[in-house]
Design a protein around this motif. Structure first.
Motif, mmCIF file in Angstrom:
data_model
loop_
_atom_site.group_PDB
_atom_site.id
_atom_site.type_symbol
_atom_site.label_atom_id
_atom_site.label_comp_id
_atom_site.label_asym_id
_atom_site.label_seq_id
_atom_site.Cartn_x
_atom_site.Cartn_y
_atom_site.Cartn_z
ATOM 1 N N VAL A 163 0.832 -1.210 0.000
ATOM 2 C CA VAL A 163 0.000 0.000 0.000
ATOM 3 C C VAL A 163 0.862 1.253 0.000
ATOM 4 O O VAL A 163 0.647 2.176 -0.812
ATOM 5 N N LEU A 164 1.826 1.314 0.886
ATOM 6 C CA LEU A 164 2.655 2.514 0.999
ATOM 7 C C LEU A 164 3.549 2.700 -0.221
ATOM 8 O O LEU A 164 3.807 3.831 -0.643
ATOM 9 N N ARG A 165 4.017 1.605 -0.803
ATOM 10 C CA ARG A 165 4.813 1.706 -2.032
ATOM 11 C C ARG A 165 3.972 2.260 -3.169
ATOM 12 O O ARG A 165 4.399 3.178 -3.884
ATOM 13 N N GLU A 166 2.762 1.709 -3.342
ATOM 14 C CA GLU A 166 1.903 2.162 -4.439
ATOM 15 C C GLU A 166 1.428 3.596 -4.226
ATOM 16 O O GLU A 166 1.220 4.336 -5.189
ATOM 17 N N ALA A 167 1.262 3.998 -2.958
ATOM 18 C CA ALA A 167 0.806 5.360 -2.663
ATOM 19 C C ALA A 167 1.942 6.370 -2.691
ATOM 20 O O ALA A 167 1.703 7.574 -2.645
ATOM 21 N N GLY A 168 3.172 5.880 -2.765
ATOM 22 C CA GLY A 168 4.316 6.784 -2.848
ATOM 23 C C GLY A 168 4.706 7.427 -1.530
ATOM 24 O O GLY A 168 5.373 8.463 -1.519
ATOM 25 N N HIS A 170 7.113 7.259 0.797
ATOM 26 C CA HIS A 170 8.411 6.621 0.923
ATOM 27 C C HIS A 170 8.908 6.572 2.362
ATOM 28 O O HIS A 170 9.573 5.605 2.768
ATOM 29 N N LYS A 171 8.604 7.597 3.144
ATOM 30 C CA LYS A 171 9.058 7.595 4.536
ATOM 31 C C LYS A 171 8.380 6.473 5.327
ATOM 32 O O LYS A 171 9.044 5.701 6.023
ATOM 33 N N ALA A 172 7.056 6.407 5.217
ATOM 34 C CA ALA A 172 6.333 5.361 5.944
ATOM 35 C C ALA A 172 6.706 3.975 5.422
ATOM 36 O O ALA A 172 6.800 3.012 6.198
ATOM 37 N N LEU A 173 6.935 3.882 4.120
ATOM 38 C CA LEU A 173 7.349 2.606 3.530
ATOM 39 C C LEU A 173 8.690 2.162 4.105
ATOM 40 O O LEU A 173 8.861 1.005 4.506
ATOM 41 N N PHE A 200 10.490 4.314 -5.461
ATOM 42 C CA PHE A 200 11.060 4.300 -4.115
ATOM 43 C C PHE A 200 12.581 4.363 -4.178
ATOM 44 O O PHE A 200 13.213 5.078 -3.391
ATOM 45 N N LEU A 201 13.185 3.643 -5.117
ATOM 46 C CA LEU A 201 14.644 3.604 -5.210
ATOM 47 C C LEU A 201 15.247 4.941 -5.620
ATOM 48 O O LEU A 201 16.449 5.172 -5.442
ATOM 49 N N LYS A 202 14.412 5.837 -6.130
ATOM 50 C CA LYS A 202 14.878 7.188 -6.462
ATOM 51 C C LYS A 202 14.848 8.114 -5.251
ATOM 52 O O LYS A 202 15.379 9.230 -5.297
ATOM 53 N N SER A 203 14.217 7.663 -4.183
ATOM 54 C CA SER A 203 14.032 8.526 -3.013
ATOM 55 C C SER A 203 15.209 8.426 -2.059
ATOM 56 O O SER A 203 15.953 7.432 -2.046
ATOM 57 N N LEU A 204 15.371 9.449 -1.224
ATOM 58 C CA LEU A 204 16.417 9.442 -0.217
ATOM 59 C C LEU A 204 16.184 8.316 0.812
ATOM 60 O O LEU A 204 17.143 7.729 1.343
ATOM 61 N N GLU A 205 14.910 8.018 1.050
ATOM 62 C CA GLU A 205 14.583 7.019 2.073
ATOM 63 C C GLU A 205 15.046 5.609 1.705
ATOM 64 O O GLU A 205 15.158 4.746 2.572
#
Length: 210
Positions: A163-168, A170-173, A200-205
């Motif tokens: 859910v969190l991945r699809e919703a974008g 990234h912090k909660a994921l 997600f892999l593009k994010s700092l998290e």
């Protein structure tokens, strides 16, 4: 194990003894795994008896074990017209999932929570239904509510990943991924090549997993 007595059947007080015996025969056939026989026994009941809660539930249980999905769906719809109590309406979840009606499936979780109160796993499951129904932001909010209710529940965090991945979010994921790796033997690196993880892999998290 199935048991049957007048105290637990919720039958009408004036139910004919012969009808009760037919219902007992139906239960015996279910116990003996004679599903076609149990279906036949159900159809021998009077219309009044068929509309009682226990015979209806038994009928649905045996139809669920048969390959005729449409008959099962039709029986669920008919039962829902007669039995309005939340515990029975929750059985419609099967119907909505078979029909891929995820909005109604999510509503079923709310129906059950009118009986149980707020429950983190039920909220997390509702979020999954909302996601599959295309309501990603609603799914994210529901999942965050579930995580706030039971922040140490592995089952909730497990459901939260998709859910969190699809919703974008990234912090909660990342928080749920970290929790899962700390509390279980699961490791995420092996699945991050899946295109669904690209954002997600593009994010700092995502740094700990790159």
């Amino acid at each position: 194990m199935l048991t049957l007595d007048k105290e637990h059947t919720n039958l009408a007080p004036d139910a004919d003894l012969n009808e009760f015996e037919k219902l007992a025969d139906m239960v015996s056939l279910i116990k003996g795994n004679d599903i076609p026989g149990a279906v036949s026994a159900y159809h021998q009941l009077s219309p009044e008896m068929k509309n009682q809660r226990v015979p209806t539930m038994l009928h649905l249980l045996i139809l669920r074990r048969l390959p005729d999905v449409e008959a099962y769906k039709d029986a669920l719809k008919e039962a829902a017209k007669v039995h309005q109590e939340p515990s029975f309406q929750y059985m419609l979840l099967d119907l909505y999932l078979l029909e891929k009606n995820y909005t109604k499936a999510a509503e079923c979780q709310d129906t059950l929570m009118t009986l149980t109160g707020k429950d983190a796993v039920l909220l997390a499951t509702k979020a999954l239904f909302q996601m599959h129904g295309g309501s990603k932001e609603d799914a994210r909010k529901t999942m965050l509510e579930a995580l706030a209710l039971e922040p140490d529940c592995i089952s909730v965090h497990d459901r939260a990943i998709d859910v969190l991945r699809e919703a974008g979010d990234h912090k909660a994921l990342a928080d749920s991924m970290r929790f899962m790796e700390e509390q279980t033997t699961y490791r995420f690196k092996g699945e991050l090549s899946d295109p669904r993880w690209a954002d997600f892999l593009k994010s700092l998290e995502s740094a700990p997993w790159r």
